[in-house]
Scaffold this motif. Structure first.
Motif, PDB file in Angstrom:
ATOM      1  N   TRP A  16     -33.845  -4.148 124.698  1.00  0.00           N
ATOM      2  CA  TRP A  16     -34.231  -3.240 123.626  1.00  0.00           C
ATOM      3  C   TRP A  16     -33.177  -2.139 123.563  1.00  0.00           C
ATOM      4  CZ3 TRP A  16     -37.421  -4.316 119.941  1.00  0.00           C
ATOM      5  CH2 TRP A  16     -37.955  -3.325 119.139  1.00  0.00           C
ATOM      6  N   LYS A  18     -29.889  -0.108 121.836  1.00  0.00           N
ATOM      7  CA  LYS A  18     -29.208   0.276 120.611  1.00  0.00           C
ATOM      8  C   LYS A  18     -27.792   0.690 120.966  1.00  0.00           C
ATOM      9  CE  LYS A  18     -33.187   1.701 117.929  1.00  0.00           C
ATOM     10  NZ  LYS A  18     -33.815   2.774 117.152  1.00  0.00           N
ATOM     11  N   THR A  29     -26.797   6.074 115.415  1.00  0.00           N
ATOM     12  CA  THR A  29     -27.239   4.794 115.951  1.00  0.00           C
ATOM     13  C   THR A  29     -26.751   3.702 115.017  1.00  0.00           C
ATOM     14  OG1 THR A  29     -29.195   5.774 116.953  1.00  0.00           O
ATOM     15  CG2 THR A  29     -29.241   3.400 116.591  1.00  0.00           C
ATOM     16  N   GLY A  31     -27.551   0.502 115.469  1.00  0.00           N
ATOM     17  CA  GLY A  31     -28.696  -0.381 115.319  1.00  0.00           C
ATOM     18  C   GLY A  31     -28.907  -1.199 116.574  1.00  0.00           C
ATOM     19  N   MET A  32     -29.822  -2.140 116.465  1.00  0.00           N
ATOM     20  CA  MET A  32     -30.142  -2.996 117.607  1.00  0.00           C
ATOM     21  C   MET A  32     -29.010  -3.982 117.860  1.00  0.00           C
ATOM     22  SD  MET A  32     -32.986  -1.952 118.706  1.00  0.00           S
ATOM     23  CE  MET A  32     -33.561  -3.237 119.774  1.00  0.00           C
ATOM     24  N   SER A  34     -27.778  -7.507 119.332  1.00  0.00           N
ATOM     25  CA  SER A  34     -28.229  -8.824 119.776  1.00  0.00           C
ATOM     26  C   SER A  34     -27.516  -9.189 121.067  1.00  0.00           C
ATOM     27  CB  SER A  34     -27.986  -9.877 118.696  1.00  0.00           C
ATOM     28  OG  SER A  34     -26.618  -9.937 118.377  1.00  0.00           O
ATOM     29  N   ALA A  71     -24.235  -6.991 116.660  1.00  0.00           N
ATOM     30  CA  ALA A  71     -25.359  -6.226 116.119  1.00  0.00           C
ATOM     31  C   ALA A  71     -25.917  -6.945 114.907  1.00  0.00           C
ATOM     32  CB  ALA A  71     -24.930  -4.815 115.745  1.00  0.00           C
ATOM     33  N   TYR A  72     -27.230  -6.830 114.731  1.00  0.00           N
ATOM     34  CA  TYR A  72     -27.867  -7.428 113.567  1.00  0.00           C
ATOM     35  C   TYR A  72     -27.330  -6.771 112.304  1.00  0.00           C
ATOM     36  CZ  TYR A  72     -31.151  -9.214 116.991  1.00  0.00           C
ATOM     37  OH  TYR A  72     -31.710  -9.841 118.068  1.00  0.00           O
ATOM     38  N   ASP A  87     -33.750  -1.843 111.569  1.00  0.00           N
ATOM     39  CA  ASP A  87     -33.517  -1.980 113.013  1.00  0.00           C
ATOM     40  C   ASP A  87     -33.385  -0.628 113.695  1.00  0.00           C
ATOM     41  OD1 ASP A  87     -31.047  -1.157 112.098  1.00  0.00           O
ATOM     42  OD2 ASP A  87     -29.906  -2.641 113.222  1.00  0.00           O
ATOM     43  N   ASN A 119     -30.768   2.513 126.022  1.00  0.00           N
ATOM     44  CA  ASN A 119     -32.012   1.800 126.265  1.00  0.00           C
ATOM     45  C   ASN A 119     -33.149   2.550 125.574  1.00  0.00           C
ATOM     46  OD1 ASN A 119     -34.402   0.699 127.262  1.00  0.00           O
ATOM     47  ND2 ASN A 119     -33.529   0.314 129.270  1.00  0.00           N
ATOM     48  N   GLU A 120     -33.649   1.995 124.496  1.00  0.00           N
ATOM     49  CA  GLU A 120     -34.701   2.620 123.698  1.00  0.00           C
ATOM     50  C   GLU A 120     -35.995   2.789 124.502  1.00  0.00           C
ATOM     51  OE1 GLU A 120     -36.132   4.305 120.153  1.00  0.00           O
ATOM     52  OE2 GLU A 120     -34.103   3.678 120.642  1.00  0.00           O
ATOM     53  N   THR A 148     -25.279 -11.796 112.364  1.00  0.00           N
ATOM     54  CA  THR A 148     -24.794 -10.880 113.390  1.00  0.00           C
ATOM     55  C   THR A 148     -23.359 -10.469 113.090  1.00  0.00           C
ATOM     56  OG1 THR A 148     -26.141 -12.048 115.018  1.00  0.00           O
ATOM     57  CG2 THR A 148     -24.457 -10.608 115.872  1.00  0.00           C
TER      58      THR A 148
END
Length: 168
Positions: A16, A18, A29, A31-32, A34, A71-72, A87, A119-120, A148
């Protein structure tokens, strides 16, 4: 049969994390991720002496730090009717990529003063880097998966991890 009661925090869907980057002294940020990784190479060199079997010392002759991020690629935030990406990102990797013309003019890719993996779940910086330069980028499209954006960067230095969510 019911599942036993969980008494500790578990990872139920993978990482999880970012990716965050400092642009014009503001921490955004991306984003998330992958996937996100880094590799440090200390360019080790054996110090060999004639008549001695094996090196008498192993010394570092250089340093290279490579950061890779996947990243997504979220839908356009304005198309969703809000300023936020789904995200949790403020901007996307695509917003940060240099054009060929800008690289040709200044001789470098996009440079960031700071980049970290955050780490979110724990509000902790996993690892951070200073003076980061975009080296390579691309997009990956697979069936039954999110699109991605892959980016590879070079950093002057990896800094200490485990700090709070504020960037230096």
């Amino acid at each position: 049969m019911p599942l036993p009661t969980a008494t500790t925090k578990i990872i139920a869907g993978g990482a999880w994390a970012k990716v965050r980057v400092k642009v014009n002294n503001v921490l955004y940020t991306i984003g998330m991720a992958s996937n996100a990784s880094y590799s440090e190479n200390f360019a080790l060199q054996d110090a060999n002496v004639i008549g001695h079997l094996g090196p008498i010392s192993i010394d570092s002759q250089g340093y290279q730090c490579t950061v890779s991020i996947g990243a997504y690629v979220p839908e356009n935030a304005s198309a969703l009717g809000s300023g936020n990406y789904p995200d949790g990102g403020d901007i996307t990797l695509n917003d940060l990529l240099p054009s060929r013309q800008s690289v040709q003019l200044n001789g470098k890719g996009r440079t960031f003063d700071y980049l970290d993996f955050y780490n979110e779940a724990t509000s902790q910086v996993i690892v951070a880097f200073t003076h980061v330069i975009v080296a390579d980028n691309g997009v990956q499209i697979n069936p039954n998966a999110y699109i991605t954006q892959n980016i590879q960067l070079r950093a002057i230095e990896r800094t200490n991890a485990g700090t709070t969510g504020t960037a230096s």
